[in-house]
Scaffold this motif. Structure first.
Motif, PDB file in Angstrom:
ATOM      1  N   ARG A 470     -14.744  43.874  63.789  1.00 36.86           N
ATOM      2  CA  ARG A 470     -15.568  44.469  62.751  1.00 36.86           C
ATOM      3  C   ARG A 470     -14.680  45.416  61.945  1.00 36.86           C
ATOM      4  N   GLU A 471     -15.217  45.916  60.855  1.00 39.39           N
ATOM      5  CA  GLU A 471     -14.488  46.933  60.112  1.00 39.39           C
ATOM      6  C   GLU A 471     -15.436  48.041  59.692  1.00 39.39           C
ATOM      7  N   THR A 472     -14.862  49.207  59.476  1.00 36.60           N
ATOM      8  CA  THR A 472     -15.649  50.354  59.036  1.00 36.60           C
ATOM      9  C   THR A 472     -14.797  51.171  58.061  1.00 36.60           C
ATOM     10  N   ILE A 473     -15.258  52.359  57.700  1.00 39.65           N
ATOM     11  CA  ILE A 473     -14.527  53.191  56.739  1.00 39.65           C
ATOM     12  C   ILE A 473     -14.281  54.569  57.329  1.00 39.65           C
ATOM     13  N   ARG A 474     -13.246  55.233  56.783  1.00 39.59           N
ATOM     14  CA  ARG A 474     -12.922  56.583  57.220  1.00 39.59           C
ATOM     15  C   ARG A 474     -13.326  57.635  56.186  1.00 39.59           C
ATOM     16  N   LYS A 475     -13.476  57.234  54.931  1.00 34.41           N
ATOM     17  CA  LYS A 475     -13.749  58.188  53.855  1.00 34.41           C
ATOM     18  C   LYS A 475     -15.035  57.824  53.126  1.00 34.41           C
ATOM     19  N   SER A 476     -15.506  58.787  52.339  1.00 30.35           N
ATOM     20  CA  SER A 476     -16.673  58.569  51.470  1.00 30.35           C
ATOM     21  C   SER A 476     -16.194  58.284  50.049  1.00 30.35           C
ATOM     22  N   ALA A 477     -17.055  57.637  49.283  1.00 33.75           N
ATOM     23  CA  ALA A 477     -16.741  57.368  47.880  1.00 33.75           C
ATOM     24  C   ALA A 477     -18.035  57.149  47.112  1.00 33.75           C
ATOM     25  N   GLN A 478     -17.952  57.408  45.792  1.00 35.52           N
ATOM     26  CA  GLN A 478     -19.073  57.111  44.888  1.00 35.52           C
ATOM     27  C   GLN A 478     -18.591  56.076  43.897  1.00 35.52           C
ATOM     28  N   GLN A 479     -19.427  55.072  43.614  1.00 34.50           N
ATOM     29  CA  GLN A 479     -18.979  53.976  42.761  1.00 34.50           C
ATOM     30  C   GLN A 479     -20.135  53.441  41.922  1.00 34.50           C
ATOM     31  N   ARG A 480     -19.829  53.183  40.652  1.00 36.68           N
ATOM     32  CA  ARG A 480     -20.795  52.522  39.776  1.00 36.68           C
ATOM     33  C   ARG A 480     -20.486  51.033  39.762  1.00 36.68           C
ATOM     34  N   GLY A 481     -21.530  50.240  39.749  1.00 38.41           N
ATOM     35  CA  GLY A 481     -21.395  48.804  39.608  1.00 38.41           C
ATOM     36  C   GLY A 481     -22.317  48.308  38.516  1.00 38.41           C
ATOM     37  N   ARG A 482     -21.754  47.656  37.546  1.00 35.56           N
ATOM     38  CA  ARG A 482     -22.578  47.190  36.420  1.00 35.56           C
ATOM     39  C   ARG A 482     -22.346  45.699  36.241  1.00 35.56           C
ATOM     40  N   HIS A 483     -23.443  44.971  36.254  1.00 33.92           N
ATOM     41  CA  HIS A 483     -23.394  43.522  36.025  1.00 33.92           C
ATOM     42  C   HIS A 483     -24.115  43.245  34.709  1.00 33.92           C
ATOM     43  N   LYS A 484     -23.334  42.755  33.738  1.00 43.89           N
ATOM     44  CA  LYS A 484     -23.893  42.513  32.405  1.00 43.89           C
ATOM     45  C   LYS A 484     -23.366  41.185  31.905  1.00 43.89           C
ATOM     46  N   LYS A 485     -24.311  40.329  31.508  1.00 47.49           N
ATOM     47  CA  LYS A 485     -23.905  38.999  31.056  1.00 47.49           C
ATOM     48  C   LYS A 485     -24.880  38.525  29.987  1.00 47.49           C
ATOM     49  N   GLN A 486     -24.346  38.025  28.861  1.00 43.56           N
ATOM     50  CA  GLN A 486     -25.188  37.537  27.765  1.00 43.56           C
ATOM     51  C   GLN A 486     -24.733  36.133  27.422  1.00 43.56           C
ATOM     52  N   SER A 487     -25.640  35.209  27.513  1.00 42.63           N
ATOM     53  CA  SER A 487     -25.252  33.813  27.232  1.00 42.63           C
ATOM     54  C   SER A 487     -26.341  33.090  26.460  1.00 42.63           C
ATOM     55  N   GLY A 488     -26.983  33.813  25.521  1.00 44.92           N
ATOM     56  CA  GLY A 488     -28.072  33.203  24.766  1.00 44.92           C
ATOM     57  C   GLY A 488     -29.376  33.332  25.498  1.00 44.92           C
ATOM     58  N   GLY A 489     -30.423  33.682  24.788  1.00 42.19           N
ATOM     59  CA  GLY A 489     -31.716  33.900  25.437  1.00 42.19           C
ATOM     60  C   GLY A 489     -31.649  35.147  26.283  1.00 42.19           C
ATOM     61  N   HIS A 490     -32.384  35.153  27.396  1.00 41.31           N
ATOM     62  CA  HIS A 490     -32.346  36.298  28.303  1.00 41.31           C
ATOM     63  C   HIS A 490     -30.960  36.452  28.896  1.00 41.31           C
ATOM     64  N   GLY A 491     -30.455  37.685  28.971  1.00 39.10           N
ATOM     65  CA  GLY A 491     -29.182  37.973  29.618  1.00 39.10           C
ATOM     66  C   GLY A 491     -29.409  38.455  31.042  1.00 39.10           C
ATOM     67  N   GLN A 492     -28.364  39.033  31.623  1.00 38.75           N
ATOM     68  CA  GLN A 492     -28.455  39.610  32.961  1.00 38.75           C
ATOM     69  C   GLN A 492     -27.936  41.040  32.883  1.00 38.75           C
ATOM     70  N   PHE A 493     -28.697  41.969  33.418  1.00 36.07           N
ATOM     71  CA  PHE A 493     -28.259  43.359  33.387  1.00 36.07           C
ATOM     72  C   PHE A 493     -28.746  44.084  34.635  1.00 36.07           C
TER      73      PHE A 493
END
Length: 683
Positions: A470-493
């Motif tokens: 298994r694996e684990t972590i030793r430190k803390s972190a803050q992270q933003r994740g943004r998923h954005k996709k436009q391909s005509g019509g409804h996109g993904q956000f």
């Protein structure tokens, strides 16, 4: 005096032949069958053509790998002998056999190294309550005297070893035996009945001393005999034989007979002792607690899958009788119909029309029946007379067919092999997608593989099972994740901000959210958790992630383009980028190991544990096992795979161990790199 045993027990008998590896069990069976006329001549084990060598695996490895059943007749009475493997890797085969036998013949020799193995066998007989005779084999090659040998062997037995015969020597060579009960000498003739003779004058004093020692032991359970000895009155021979039979059946002594099975010497006296002294089916039925009431009761001792005859259930008929076509009730209320009844002589079967109480036969086509089960003619079934728990497996490999088309065929073949050998264990490892076969040693599983490839014609590949890193972590972190996709019509956000923190070892995974103001609608918070959990199945090092807390603290959404999938993707992206900054570290499972070993090998065991990155917790005498120790340690699971090979090499094949998961520990450096190269992202 003279009535304790109640006379000779007639009727069919079942006798197990047991003993340490290479003590001469198969040779003894061959000698018995030749002497009783079941086979034309006695074949040496080296010829590969004995009754017990009917499997190619037995011939290839020059050892018994399964119990062999052979029924013969002696002086008008039917006796079935079951030759049980001596290697500890195949010893489990004997348990369901011994439970239904009337008597065990323990084959031993004057070899101090084999005493621990002999002790394991004697303890099993004690646990099952099976009376036994010890056949001291290879007396022609023994250097020490027979009484010195018994002193050496006595610690292996919980009851006195009672010498019934002493060797007769000429010029230092064993030429025969002296029977202490009959007070008669027997001159050995190779592969033939011994010649009866008078006891030589030079041996008379030795015989009288040994005989008095035998009578003293018998007198411990016979007050009248004790009085006669004190008053120096010669007890009648019939009373002595009665005591010998009674004490054997009650399990308070283990009579010792001597001989050399390889030459057929001592075999006739052994057969006569079995015929006269062995208990019968009534005693075995009572020992097992079989129900009264006249119903047929059958105890299944072994399962065999034959190439042409299908499945055979080797069984002891405890009461009643079984005819071809009989219907028997199984545990749980189902029924099965007997299709064929067979007398066994190794690989050969001889069809019978019926079997009666005491018979040991193979019953055909009982497809749902398992080894160890109790069957009955009584409607609804009966209580199980014998239950057994296979010992914990100590060796394993991952198995797959060389050709994918054989996967179903291999699975069915392994299922049949597991029916024949309930000590085999098969499981599917979800993490590694491996089929893992477990057993009691390297040779045990090698034979299974050979049977898959030989008997079942399925070429297979095997390797050590994957270690569940298994694996684990030793430190803390803050992270933003943004998923954005436009391909005509409804996109993904989808847009999330997560906080990743390490947790104490063994905590698992924790998800929380501190969303305010609806920046991430409640509808999508569950989607974020799903995405995170999906990512945790394989972390940055290539293994499942544990002991991590993730909090969803912020984010944003789009009224039209946001969706469940978009927020899952955003969460995975945030985890992928954030985990790299959290100082990921590999974890390996560490097991708590309990090793049982003969005391004279304890120092060797303690020395090898650190060589496998183990930590010794302590060792002590094994309770109730004189001459044995228990060593406790912790050891990484990665080091345990072939541990049993080294343990048995250090202990003449008798050490074993139990291992249970204890904790996860960090693994760094070269060993961590090797683990990742083999199983992780680097592979």
């Amino acid at each position: 005096m003279g009535t304790r045993a109640g006379g000779r027990r007639t009727g069919p008998k079942c006798i197990a032949i047991v003993g340490p590896f290479a003590s001469g069990k198969t040779t003894l069976l061959e000698a018995i069958l030749a002497r009783t006329g079941a086979i034309p001549r006695q074949n040496p084990v080296s010829s590969g053509s004995t009754v017990s060598d009917h499997s190619p695996e037995a011939r290839a490895h020059a050892m018994s790998v399964e119990a062999t059943i052979a029924t013969t007749e002696f002086m008008g009475e039917q006796i079935t002998f079951v030759d049980c493997p001596g290697s500890i890797e195949f010893s489990f085969e004997a348990e369901p056999v011994l439970a239904a036998c009337d008597l065990a013949v323990v084959v031993a020799e004057a070899d101090e190294k084999k005493i621990p193995a002999l002790q394991l066998i004697m303890r099993k007989l004690d646990d099952l309550g099976v009376p036994r005779i010890l056949f001291l084999n290879k007396v022609d090659k023994a250097i020490s005297g027979v009484r010195d040998t018994l002193k050496m062997l006595q610690p292996a037995s919980s009851v006195p070893l009672l010498l019934r015969q002493i060797p007769l020597r000429k010029d230092g060579v064993v030429i025969g035996s002296i029977d202490l009960a009959l007070e008669r000498a027997y001159i050995y003739r190779e592969y033939a009945e011994s010649e009866v003779a008078q006891i030589p004058g030079d041996d008379k004093a030795r015989e009288l001393e040994a005989r008095f020692s035998m009578l003293e032991t018998l007198a411990d359970h016979d007050d009248q005999l004790m009085e006669q000895l004190l008053e120096e009155i010669e007890p009648p021979k019939d009373a002595i034989f009665d005591d010998l039979a009674a004490d054997l059946r009650e399990g308070v002594v283990t009579p010792v007979l001597i001989g050399t099975a390889e030459k057929g010497n001592g075999v006739l006296r052994l057969l006569k002792a079995i015929r006269h002294d062995a208990p019968d089916i009534e005693a075995t039925r009572k020992r097992l607690g079989a129900p009264d009431g006249g119903a047929t009761v059958v105890q299944v001792m072994k399962t065999i899958h034959t190439p042409h005859g299908g499945k055979l259930s080797v069984s002891r008929i405890l009461s009643g009788q079984v005819a071809d076509g009989s219907e028997l009730w199984l545990p749980g209320g189902d029924t099965a119909k007997v299709s064929g009844i067979y007398k066994m002589l190794g690989k050969d079967q001889f069809k019978l029309t019926a079997a009666k109480a005491g018979d040991t036969v193979a019953l055909g086509k009982l497809d749902e029946v398992k080894t160890g089960q109790t069957l009955t003619s009584a409607k609804g079934g009966t209580k199980q007379l014998f239950t057994f728990e296979p010992p914990q497996p100590v060796f394993a490999f991952a198995l797959r067919p060389k050709e994918r088309k054989d996967e179903v065929k291999m699975s069915a073949a392994i299922q049949r092999l597991a029916e024949e050998d309930p000590s085999l264990s098969l499981r599917h490892n979800q993490d590694s997608a491996e089929t893992v076969l477990s057993g009691h040693g390297e040779m045990h599983l090698r034979v299974v593989r050979e049977r898959l490839e030989g008997k079942n014609q399925i070429p297979v590949e095997g390797h050590a099972p994957a270690v569940p890193y298994r694996e684990t972590i030793r430190k803390s972190a803050q992270q933003r994740g943004r998923h954005k996709k436009q391909s005509g019509g409804h996109g993904q956000f989808g847009d999330v901000v997560i906080e990743i923190k390490p947790m104490p070892r063994g905590s698992g995974f924790q998800f929380t959210d501190t969303i305010t103001g609806g920046v991430v609608p409640k509808t999508y918070i569950q989607s974020v958790e799903t995405g995170i959990r999906d990512y945790l199945k394989t972390g940055p090092l290539g293994f499942p992630v544990v002991d991590v807390a993730v909090n969803l603290s912020d984010g944003s959404y789009h009224a039209v383009d946001s969706s469940d999938m978009a927020f899952q993707m955003a969460a995975k992206l945030a985890m992928k980028e954030g985990m790299a900054a959290c100082s990921p570290v590999l974890l390996e499972p560490v097991m708590k190991v309990e090793i049982v070993t003969p005391s004279d090998a304890t120092s060797k065991i303690i020395a090898l544990i650190p060589q496998r990155r183990g930590q010794i917790l302590g060792y002590d005498a094994r309770p109730g096992w004189p001459g044995w120790d228990v060593v406790e340690a912790t050891m990484p699971q990665a080091e345990i795979g072939d541990l049993i090979i080294e343990l048995r090499s250090a202990t003449a094949g008798v050490a074993s161990y139990r291992a249970v998961f204890d904790h996860m520990a960090e693994l760094t450096g070269r060993l961590a790199d090797e683990a990742m190269n083999t199983n992780g992202k680097a592979a």
